[in-house]
Design an enzyme around this catalytic site. Structure first.
Site, PDB file in Angstrom:
ATOM      1  N   MET A  77      64.321   0.535  20.217  1.00 17.09           N
ATOM      2  CA  MET A  77      64.658  -0.693  20.923  1.00 17.09           C
ATOM      3  C   MET A  77      65.160  -1.814  20.006  1.00 17.09           C
ATOM      4  SD  MET A  77      64.219   0.408  23.842  1.00 17.09           S
ATOM      5  CE  MET A  77      63.360   1.782  24.575  1.00 17.09           C
ATOM      6  N   CYS A  78      65.344  -1.520  18.716  1.00 21.70           N
ATOM      7  CA  CYS A  78      65.868  -2.526  17.793  1.00 21.70           C
ATOM      8  C   CYS A  78      67.385  -2.602  17.916  1.00 21.70           C
ATOM      9  CB  CYS A  78      65.490  -2.174  16.352  1.00 21.70           C
ATOM     10  SG  CYS A  78      63.766  -2.472  15.976  1.00 21.70           S
ATOM     11  N   HIS A  79      67.891  -3.828  17.895  1.00 22.71           N
ATOM     12  CA  HIS A  79      69.326  -4.049  17.958  1.00 22.71           C
ATOM     13  C   HIS A  79      69.970  -3.765  16.594  1.00 22.71           C
ATOM     14  CE1 HIS A  79      67.836  -6.472  21.332  1.00 22.71           C
ATOM     15  NE2 HIS A  79      69.046  -6.348  21.849  1.00 22.71           N
ATOM     16  N   MET A 114      61.094  -6.323  12.351  1.00 23.17           N
ATOM     17  CA  MET A 114      61.044  -4.871  12.231  1.00 23.17           C
ATOM     18  C   MET A 114      61.821  -4.392  11.001  1.00 23.17           C
ATOM     19  SD  MET A 114      58.984  -4.169  14.527  1.00 23.17           S
ATOM     20  CE  MET A 114      58.981  -2.444  14.131  1.00 23.17           C
ATOM     21  N   GLU A 115      62.893  -5.096  10.671  1.00 18.25           N
ATOM     22  CA  GLU A 115      63.671  -4.742   9.487  1.00 18.25           C
ATOM     23  C   GLU A 115      62.857  -4.965   8.216  1.00 18.25           C
ATOM     24  OE1 GLU A 115      66.398  -4.875  12.811  1.00 18.25           O
ATOM     25  OE2 GLU A 115      64.806  -6.231  12.204  1.00 18.25           O
ATOM     26  N   ASP A 129      57.229   9.335  -3.128  1.00 19.42           N
ATOM     27  CA  ASP A 129      58.046  10.518  -3.369  1.00 19.42           C
ATOM     28  C   ASP A 129      58.346  10.701  -4.856  1.00 19.42           C
ATOM     29  OD1 ASP A 129      59.779  12.766  -2.664  1.00 19.42           O
ATOM     30  OD2 ASP A 129      61.426  11.419  -3.181  1.00 19.42           O
TER      31      ASP A 129
END
Length: 157
Positions: A77-79, A114-115, A129
């Site tokens: 749902m992120c633009h 969110m970014e 990693d």
């Protein structure tokens, strides 16, 4: 409790319509704390560890920036956003732990929380990693939003 903005009247998922929002400068800062352990941190010299895969922190910073740019591909749902700037910082805070900060800036109609959160997560996962051959006891301990500005409400945690 407020309504979920990503649910429509039929209780189905939707992407929020931001067309009526004002364009403003928006920022978000997220933080992650990560346990690397003495075994991993002891290999660092001058706040960097050079491996056959490359310099750990520099590579992780680049990965975090890429993560910020790909957030809308990962979170449904992120633009998709035209990001103005990303700054990722990694600091060794003691003999076992690091802190990762990610600040994201945009001039737009929707926030970049969110970014920023994606940026710190991808940074930490890249460190994991690159260092897992030394130890697999590393732990991404806490990821949180520290600050958000420029939208309906500013937040400082």
């Amino acid at each position: 409790m407020g309504n979920f903005t990503h649910i429509n009247k039929k209780n189905n998922p939707k992407m929020v319509n931001v067309s009526d929002k004002k364009i403003t400068k928006r920022t978000a800062i997220a933080k992650a704390t990560m346990f690397l352990g003495k075994e991993v941190i002891s290999h660092f010299t001058d706040d960097e560890l050079i491996t056959k895969k490359g310099p750990v922190f520099q590579t992780a910073i680049i990965a975090g920036i890429q993560g910020v740019k790909k957030t809308s591909e990962l979170i449904p749902m992120c633009h998709p956003l035209l990001i103005n700037g990303v700054d990722v910082d990694i600091e060794i805070v003691d003999a076992e732990n690091i802190e990762v900060l990610c600040k994201v800036t945009i001039t737009g109609k929707t926030g970049v929380e969110m970014e920023a959160l994606t940026g710190v997560n991808i940074t930490c996962l890249t460190i994991y990693d690159m260092c897992k051959s030394i130890s697999q006891k590393m732990i991404i301990r806490e990821v949180k939003l520290l600050e958000k500005t420029g939208g309906k409400s500013d937040i400082k945690n």
